[in-house]
Structure formats: structure tokens, C-alpha cells
Write a protein that holds these residues in place. Structure first.
Motif, PDB file in Angstrom:
ATOM      1  N   THR A 240       4.477   8.158   7.760  1.00 29.25           N
ATOM      2  CA  THR A 240       3.120   8.247   7.449  1.00 29.25           C
ATOM      3  C   THR A 240       2.835   6.771   6.936  1.00 29.25           C
ATOM      4  N   PRO A 241       1.674   6.319   7.078  1.00 27.73           N
ATOM      5  CA  PRO A 241       1.298   4.857   6.646  1.00 27.73           C
ATOM      6  C   PRO A 241       1.609   4.754   4.919  1.00 27.73           C
ATOM      7  N   ALA A 242       1.358   5.855   4.309  1.00 29.43           N
ATOM      8  CA  ALA A 242       1.755   5.678   2.993  1.00 29.43           C
ATOM      9  C   ALA A 242       2.909   5.593   2.533  1.00 29.43           C
ATOM     10  N   ALA A 243       3.917   6.119   3.210  1.00 28.91           N
ATOM     11  CA  ALA A 243       5.417   5.855   3.111  1.00 28.91           C
ATOM     12  C   ALA A 243       5.751   4.473   3.417  1.00 28.91           C
ATOM     13  N   GLN A 244       5.249   4.284   4.630  1.00 26.75           N
ATOM     14  CA  GLN A 244       5.756   2.838   5.250  1.00 26.75           C
ATOM     15  C   GLN A 244       5.202   1.594   4.652  1.00 26.75           C
ATOM     16  N   LYS A 245       4.152   1.821   3.833  1.00 26.28           N
ATOM     17  CA  LYS A 245       3.624   1.024   2.886  1.00 26.28           C
ATOM     18  C   LYS A 245       4.666   0.616   1.654  1.00 26.28           C
ATOM     19  N   LEU A 246       5.192   1.716   1.358  1.00 25.58           N
ATOM     20  CA  LEU A 246       6.255   1.731   0.117  1.00 25.58           C
ATOM     21  C   LEU A 246       7.499   1.133   0.546  1.00 25.58           C
ATOM     22  N   PHE A 247       7.826   1.340   1.966  1.00 24.58           N
ATOM     23  CA  PHE A 247       9.016   0.949   2.574  1.00 24.58           C
ATOM     24  C   PHE A 247       8.918  -0.664   2.472  1.00 24.58           C
ATOM     25  N   ARG A 248       7.788  -1.163   3.110  1.00 18.41           N
ATOM     26  CA  ARG A 248       7.575  -2.641   3.277  1.00 18.41           C
ATOM     27  C   ARG A 248       7.476  -3.321   1.777  1.00 18.41           C
ATOM     28  N   LYS A 249       6.953  -2.558   0.716  1.00 22.72           N
ATOM     29  CA  LYS A 249       6.946  -3.090  -0.609  1.00 22.72           C
ATOM     30  C   LYS A 249       8.353  -3.537  -1.135  1.00 22.72           C
ATOM     31  N   TYR A 250       9.345  -2.842  -0.748  1.00 23.56           N
ATOM     32  CA  TYR A 250      10.520  -2.908  -1.122  1.00 23.56           C
ATOM     33  C   TYR A 250      11.388  -3.755   0.070  1.00 23.56           C
ATOM     34  N   GLY A 251      10.703  -4.313   1.175  1.00 19.19           N
ATOM     35  CA  GLY A 251      11.388  -5.455   1.744  1.00 19.19           C
ATOM     36  C   GLY A 251      11.882  -4.691   3.171  1.00 19.19           C
ATOM     37  N   PHE A 252      11.427  -3.194   3.374  1.00 19.21           N
ATOM     38  CA  PHE A 252      12.126  -2.645   4.637  1.00 19.21           C
ATOM     39  C   PHE A 252      10.939  -2.953   5.806  1.00 19.21           C
ATOM     40  N   PRO A 253      11.230  -3.475   6.784  1.00 19.05           N
ATOM     41  CA  PRO A 253      10.366  -3.474   7.746  1.00 19.05           C
ATOM     42  C   PRO A 253       9.944  -2.072   8.425  1.00 19.05           C
ATOM     43  N   SER A 254       8.885  -1.726   9.016  1.00 18.20           N
ATOM     44  CA  SER A 254       8.431  -0.402   9.647  1.00 18.20           C
ATOM     45  C   SER A 254       9.438  -0.161  10.925  1.00 18.20           C
TER      46      SER A 254
END
Length: 260
Positions: A240-254
Motif C-alpha cells: 500500500t502507499p502507506a507502507a511504501q512511503k515507509l520503505f522509501r523513508k529507509y532507503g528502499f525503492p518501490s
């Protein structure tokens, strides 16, 4: 003797009182409180999943997440030994294939990562490229060939046409990073998100994009889970967008657009 209206009212009042007692309710003997899902996950997700656990519970008060972190090989070993678990998240598809018989449904890629060269703070050995890892006397740590970061590392070195004589093989990217942080190795190849987690305890030397690889992190529901629907909902939430935003926060791409 037929029930009188008064007796029916008394029984209803007694039932309501019983349901209000701690530990009762939730369907005749079920526990009150949220369901806890156990998630076996690669240690490279430690920081981001720590924040996701809180975020997910806020969105789903009836579910708590209990994370068990370690190398992907360690997590699949746990699953093969039938340790209680609801979700498995590894750092490559090959790890999932090793335990495919223990999974329910097809794994879904939830995020990606890439590799970098980790060196001591300030790069004291003046390493500039992958080719420098061949220097005589340089202590190089890599992942073992049986674990995801080790498989990715060997692909990067093959892309560069290099043979490197490493001094240690580790069970995970975090274990490689620990060698750098403690000064037991001069350089190692890790996920770039792991390098970020080290803060000032390690520095990074970039690997050119044309030599690098993309690491895919799949997640799947465990077949023996007693809460398959809830476990599947968590795996879906990771996209989901909420989880993907957190992944990106820690440097993980979508992950790619195909959600599976």
C-alpha cells in the motif's frame, strides 16, 4: 416449565455480565485483545519493520506484529523446522523457493534494494572501486554463497569480471557490516540500506549502476499459520502507499507495478 419473561431477562443480564468480565467474550472462550502475527524477516528490514509494526497496529487495532529477525537462511531454517510463524520475508526469491512447500500462495515482492561497498569510517584504506577489493592484504567480508547477499555479491563481481579473495563469509548483510564496524574487515559488500543503518560507524563506496544488481524482497503467508487471512492482509498492506512511503523513508525503492 416454560420460561417466564422475568427468567429470560435474568439470563440475558447474567450473560452480559459474564461477557464484560476480563478474559471473556470474543466468542465463547476466545481471548480478548488483539491477535499477534509472527513475522520471520531478514535482518535488513529491522529498522523499517520496527516502524511498520506500530503503523500497522494503529490502522488495525485488532492485530499486533511480532518480528523475528535474522539472515534469510536462518529464517527459512526456522520455517523448515516448523517454528510458529505467520509471514516470511526474505531478501531473494531463491530463499523462498527453498521453503515453497511450507508457504500458502505465491510470494509477492514488497520492496527492492541494491548493493554498495562498506568500508571503515572515512575510508582509511582508500578503496575507490570493486577492483580495489583485489589488493593483497586487504581483509574483505562477503555473504556466503548460500545466502541472498552472497548470491547478489557474486553476481556483481561476475558483472565486473573480477575474482576477489575474501577473508570471511557471513550469514547475512548485517553480519558483513558488523565485520566492518568492529574493524575485523577493511571492506565488505552489503545492501545500501544496511550501510545507512550503520550511521557514522561505516562509510560507503558506490558500485556503478551497470555492474550493480537489484535485490528483490518477497513476502509470503506461511502455510501452517493459524491466521492466514490476517497474515495475507499484512502482506497486501506492505504494497500500500502507506507502507511504501515507509520503505522509501529507509532507503528502499518501490517494487514494480505488478502487485501480483
Amino acid at each position: 416449565m416454560p420460561d417466564s419473561p422475568r427468567r429470560r431477562r435474568l439470563r440475558a443480564a447474567a450473560l452480559l455480565a459474564a461477557l464484560a468480565l476480563p478474559g471473556l467474550g470474543a466468542g465463547c472462550g476466545g481471548s480478548s485483545g488483539p491477535v499477534t502475527l509472527t513475522v520471520l524477516a531478514t535482518s535488513s528490514l529491522t529498522e523499517v519493520f520496527g516502524e511498520m509494526g506500530t503503523a500497522y497496529h494503529q490502522e488495525n487495532p485488532g492485530v499486533r506484529l511480532r518480528f523475528v529477525f535474522g539472515g534469510s537462511a536462518e529464517m527459512t531454517d526456522r520455517l523448515s523446522e516448523h517454528a510458529p510463524a505467520d509471514v516470511l520475508v526474505t531478501a531473494d526469491a531463491a530463499s523462498m523457493k527453498e521453503v515453497s512447500a511450507d508457504l500458502a500462495g505465491r510470494p509477492r515482492t514488497v520492496t527492492h534494494d541494491t548493493l554498495t561497498i562498506a568500508v571503515g569510517p572515512g575510508n582509511p584504506r582508500r578503496i575507490r572501486s570493486l577492483r580495489d577489493l583485489r589488493r593483497p592484504g586487504l581483509r574483505v567480508a562477503v555473504g556466503a554463497g548460500s545466502v541472498p547477499v552472497g548470491r547478489y555479491t557474486r553476481r556483481v563481481l561476475a558483472n565486473a569480471g573480477l575474482t576477489v579473495r575474501w577473508t570471511s563469509e557471513e550469514i547475512s548483510a548485517r553480519a558483513v557490516l558488523d565485520r566492518i564496524r568492529t574493524g575485523e574487515a577493511d571492506a565488505g559488500i552489503v545492501y545500501i540500506t544496511d550501510l545507512r543503518s550503520a550511521g557514522i560507524a561505516a562509510s560507503s563506496v558506490a558500485i556503478p549502476a551497470d555492474l550493480n544488481v537489484t535485490a528483490a524482497f518477497p513476502a509470503a503467508v506461511v502455510g501452517d499459520s493459524g491466521h492466514r487471512d490476517l497474515a495475507g492482509a499484512f502482506v497486501s498492506w506492505l504494497l500500500t502507499p502507506a507502507a511504501q512511503k515507509l520503505f522509501r523513508k529507509y532507503g528502499f525503492p518501490s517494487p514494480p507495478a505488478d502487485r501480483g
